[in-house]
Design a protein around this motif. Structure first.
Motif, PDB file in Angstrom:
ATOM      1  N   ILE A  21       3.690  -1.135  -5.261  1.00 26.89           N
ATOM      2  CA  ILE A  21       3.621  -0.594  -3.907  1.00 26.89           C
ATOM      3  C   ILE A  21       4.786   0.377  -3.781  1.00 26.89           C
ATOM      4  CG2 ILE A  21       3.966  -1.168  -1.469  1.00 26.89           C
ATOM      5  CD1 ILE A  21       2.340  -3.628  -3.859  1.00 26.89           C
ATOM      6  N   TYR A  22       4.520   1.533  -3.198  1.00 26.84           N
ATOM      7  CA  TYR A  22       5.535   2.581  -3.153  1.00 26.84           C
ATOM      8  C   TYR A  22       5.915   2.915  -1.716  1.00 26.84           C
ATOM      9  CZ  TYR A  22       4.197   3.280  -8.017  1.00 26.84           C
ATOM     10  OH  TYR A  22       3.927   3.084  -9.349  1.00 26.84           O
ATOM     11  N   LEU A  23       7.206   3.166  -1.520  1.00 26.88           N
ATOM     12  CA  LEU A  23       7.719   3.704  -0.266  1.00 26.88           C
ATOM     13  C   LEU A  23       8.212   5.121  -0.527  1.00 26.88           C
ATOM     14  CD1 LEU A  23       9.763   0.727   1.240  1.00 26.88           C
ATOM     15  CD2 LEU A  23       7.809   1.850   2.315  1.00 26.88           C
ATOM     16  N   ILE A  24       7.603   6.087   0.140  1.00 32.04           N
ATOM     17  CA  ILE A  24       8.053   7.477   0.070  1.00 32.04           C
ATOM     18  C   ILE A  24       8.955   7.717   1.272  1.00 32.04           C
ATOM     19  CG2 ILE A  24       7.350   9.891  -0.056  1.00 32.04           C
ATOM     20  CD1 ILE A  24       4.527   8.823  -0.867  1.00 32.04           C
ATOM     21  N   ALA A  28      15.229  13.576   5.669  1.00 31.87           N
ATOM     22  CA  ALA A  28      15.603  14.330   6.870  1.00 31.87           C
ATOM     23  C   ALA A  28      15.293  13.568   8.148  1.00 31.87           C
ATOM     24  CB  ALA A  28      14.884  15.685   6.876  1.00 31.87           C
ATOM     25  N   THR A  29      14.225  12.786   8.144  1.00 32.71           N
ATOM     26  CA  THR A  29      13.765  12.135   9.368  1.00 32.71           C
ATOM     27  C   THR A  29      13.844  10.617   9.324  1.00 32.71           C
ATOM     28  OG1 THR A  29      11.482  12.097   8.557  1.00 32.71           O
ATOM     29  CG2 THR A  29      12.180  14.047   9.816  1.00 32.71           C
ATOM     30  N   GLN A  30      14.166  10.054   8.164  1.00 31.59           N
ATOM     31  CA  GLN A  30      14.159   8.593   7.968  1.00 31.59           C
ATOM     32  C   GLN A  30      12.779   7.989   8.234  1.00 31.59           C
ATOM     33  OE1 GLN A  30      16.863   8.437   5.959  1.00 31.59           O
ATOM     34  NE2 GLN A  30      17.108   6.375   6.804  1.00 31.59           N
ATOM     35  N   ARG A  31      11.750   8.816   8.056  1.00 31.52           N
ATOM     36  CA  ARG A  31      10.383   8.314   8.054  1.00 31.52           C
ATOM     37  C   ARG A  31      10.000   7.885   6.649  1.00 31.52           C
ATOM     38  NH1 ARG A  31       6.478  12.800  10.439  1.00 31.52           N
ATOM     39  NH2 ARG A  31       4.978  11.306   9.581  1.00 31.52           N
ATOM     40  N   ALA A  32       9.035   6.968   6.566  1.00 24.22           N
ATOM     41  CA  ALA A  32       8.549   6.534   5.264  1.00 24.22           C
ATOM     42  C   ALA A  32       7.047   6.334   5.320  1.00 24.22           C
ATOM     43  CB  ALA A  32       9.225   5.246   4.820  1.00 24.22           C
ATOM     44  N   ALA A  33       6.428   6.566   4.178  1.00 20.95           N
ATOM     45  CA  ALA A  33       5.017   6.242   3.977  1.00 20.95           C
ATOM     46  C   ALA A  33       4.935   5.156   2.921  1.00 20.95           C
ATOM     47  CB  ALA A  33       4.233   7.476   3.528  1.00 20.95           C
ATOM     48  N   VAL A  34       4.119   4.153   3.149  1.00 11.86           N
ATOM     49  CA  VAL A  34       3.910   3.107   2.159  1.00 11.86           C
ATOM     50  C   VAL A  34       2.548   3.328   1.511  1.00 11.86           C
ATOM     51  CG1 VAL A  34       3.018   1.460   3.881  1.00 11.86           C
ATOM     52  CG2 VAL A  34       3.880   0.623   1.700  1.00 11.86           C
ATOM     53  N   VAL A  35       2.519   3.277   0.200  1.00  8.93           N
ATOM     54  CA  VAL A  35       1.284   3.474  -0.550  1.00  8.93           C
ATOM     55  C   VAL A  35       0.750   2.120  -0.986  1.00  8.93           C
ATOM     56  CG1 VAL A  35       0.196   4.622  -2.512  1.00  8.93           C
ATOM     57  CG2 VAL A  35       2.155   5.694  -1.373  1.00  8.93           C
ATOM     58  N   ASP A  36      -0.485   1.825  -0.554  1.00  7.50           N
ATOM     59  CA  ASP A  36      -1.222   0.613  -0.945  1.00  7.50           C
ATOM     60  C   ASP A  36      -0.483  -0.685  -0.598  1.00  7.50           C
ATOM     61  OD1 ASP A  36      -3.159   2.289  -1.888  1.00  7.50           O
ATOM     62  OD2 ASP A  36      -2.842   1.866  -4.005  1.00  7.50           O
ATOM     63  N   ASP A  57       3.482   6.020   8.185  1.00  2.00           N
ATOM     64  CA  ASP A  57       2.227   6.387   7.533  1.00  2.00           C
ATOM     65  C   ASP A  57       1.900   5.382   6.437  1.00  2.00           C
ATOM     66  OD1 ASP A  57       1.545   9.459   8.427  1.00  2.00           O
ATOM     67  OD2 ASP A  57       3.705   9.066   8.377  1.00  2.00           O
ATOM     68  N   VAL A  58       0.605   5.151   6.247  1.00  2.16           N
ATOM     69  CA  VAL A  58       0.102   4.318   5.169  1.00  2.16           C
ATOM     70  C   VAL A  58      -0.887   5.152   4.361  1.00  2.16           C
ATOM     71  CG1 VAL A  58      -1.216   2.268   4.544  1.00  2.16           C
ATOM     72  CG2 VAL A  58       0.371   2.178   6.476  1.00  2.16           C
ATOM     73  N   LEU A  59      -0.636   5.280   3.068  1.00  2.00           N
ATOM     74  CA  LEU A  59      -1.509   6.050   2.185  1.00  2.00           C
ATOM     75  C   LEU A  59      -2.257   5.071   1.289  1.00  2.00           C
ATOM     76  CD1 LEU A  59       1.067   8.774   0.986  1.00  2.00           C
ATOM     77  CD2 LEU A  59      -0.141   8.623   3.169  1.00  2.00           C
ATOM     78  N   LEU A  60      -3.577   5.156   1.306  1.00  2.00           N
ATOM     79  CA  LEU A  60      -4.392   4.280   0.473  1.00  2.00           C
ATOM     80  C   LEU A  60      -4.967   5.075  -0.689  1.00  2.00           C
ATOM     81  CD1 LEU A  60      -6.345   2.253   3.202  1.00  2.00           C
ATOM     82  CD2 LEU A  60      -4.155   1.707   2.122  1.00  2.00           C
ATOM     83  N   THR A  61      -4.714   4.607  -1.914  1.00  3.31           N
ATOM     84  CA  THR A  61      -5.326   5.268  -3.063  1.00  3.31           C
ATOM     85  C   THR A  61      -6.798   4.908  -3.185  1.00  3.31           C
ATOM     86  OG1 THR A  61      -4.758   3.495  -4.626  1.00  3.31           O
ATOM     87  CG2 THR A  61      -3.127   5.262  -4.316  1.00  3.31           C
TER      88      THR A  61
END
Length: 231
Positions: A21-24, A28-36, A57-61
C-alpha cells in the motif's frame, strides 16, 4: 534552487497476501493519496499521522478484494475522493456515479504533484497504473520479474500481452516500478531491468505469451521471483 522532489512515496507491506500500500505525499500541501487501501487501516492512518499528512485522495489500481478491503474503514477517518478508471467501476459495479471516474490519459492533481493515469488492462478490464514523475505504481499489472494473473474474472491474457508491450516501449528505462505485492527478491525495480529479466517481457508472439501465462508460469516458477535473462 532546491533539488528536493515535491513528493515522496511511502511503502507499507500489509496483510496475508504481502500487499504493498502506498502513500503519495505532496510536500507543498501536506496532502496525501493512498493507493489500494487494504488489510490494516490503523497502520495506514498511523503512517499518515507520522508524516503529518491528510489523506485527501484514494487511488485504486483495480477492484479485487485484497486491494480495496480497507476502503470503507479508511473513509471513516478521511473525507477522501476515490479515483478509479471507468471500465473498472463498470466491471466492479461500484462508484459508477462518482465524479472521480477517469479514463486512461487523465491526470490527478495532488497539490503540486501531478499523477498520470495509465489504463493497463489484462488483470482486470480497468486496471490502472499511476505515474508520478519517474515512478509508476503498477498494482497487479506488472510485478518485479512477474505479472498479474489473467485467469480470474475479468482477466484477459491478450490484453495483458499488449499492455506489457506498451509499458516496455513507452516508459523510459530508468522508470522506477512499485508493484502491488511483495512477490520478488526485491521490492522495486526499473522498467529497463524488467525488460532484461522479467520473462513476461520477453515474448514477441502473442500465442506464446498466452500459453506461458495461462499454463506454464505457475507450474515452473515460485516466489520470490528472480531475474530470468532472455534465453
Amino acid at each position: 534552487m532546491s533539488n528536493e522532489k515535491p513528493f515522496s512515496i511511502t511503502t507499507l507491506e500489509l496483510g496475508p497476501m504481502e500487499n504493498f500500500i502506498y502513500l503519495i505525499h505532496d510536500h507543498a500541501t501536506q496532502r496525501a493519496a493512498v493507493v489500494d487501501p487494504a488489510w490494516d487501516v490503523p497502520s495506514i492512518v498511523q503512517a499518515a499521522e507520522k508524516l503529518e499528512v491528510t489523506i485527501t485522495d484514494v487511488l485504486l489500481t483495480h477492484s479485487h478484494h485484497d486491494h480495496v478491503n480497507g476502503l470503507t474503514g479508511l473513509l471513516q477517518h478521511y473525507d477522501a475522493q476515490i479515483h478509479l478508471l471507468k471500465p473498472e467501476a463498470q466491471f466492479w459495479g461500484h462508484y459508477l456515479e462518482l465524479p472521480t471516474l477517469h479514463h486512461g490519459g487523465d491526470q490527478i492533481q495532488l497539490g503540486k504533484t501531478t499523477i498520470d493515469i495509465l489504463h493497463t488492462p489484462g488483470h482486470t478490464p480497468g486496471s490502472a497504473c499511476y505515474q508520478i514523475d519517474q515512478h509508476v505504481i503498477t498494482g497487479d499489472t506488472l510485478f518485479i520479474f512477474g505479472c498479474g494473473r489473467c485467469d480470474l474474472t475479468g482477466g484477459d491474457p491478450e490484453q495483458m500481452f499488449y499492455t506489457l508491450k506498451r509499458l516496455g516501449q513507452e516508459l523510459p528505462p530508468h522508470t522506477c516500478l512499485h508493484p502491488g505485492h511483495h512477490y520478488a527478491e526485491k521490492t522495486t525495480s526499473t522498467i529497463g531491468e524488467q525488460l532484461d529479466g522479467n520473462p513476461f517481457m520477453h515474448f514477441s508472439e502473442l500465442n506464446a505469451f498466452i500459453h506461458y501465462r495461462m499454463h506454464q508460469h505457475d507450474k515452473i516458477r515460485q516466489s520470490p521471483y528472480r531475474a530470468e535473462p532472455k534465453s
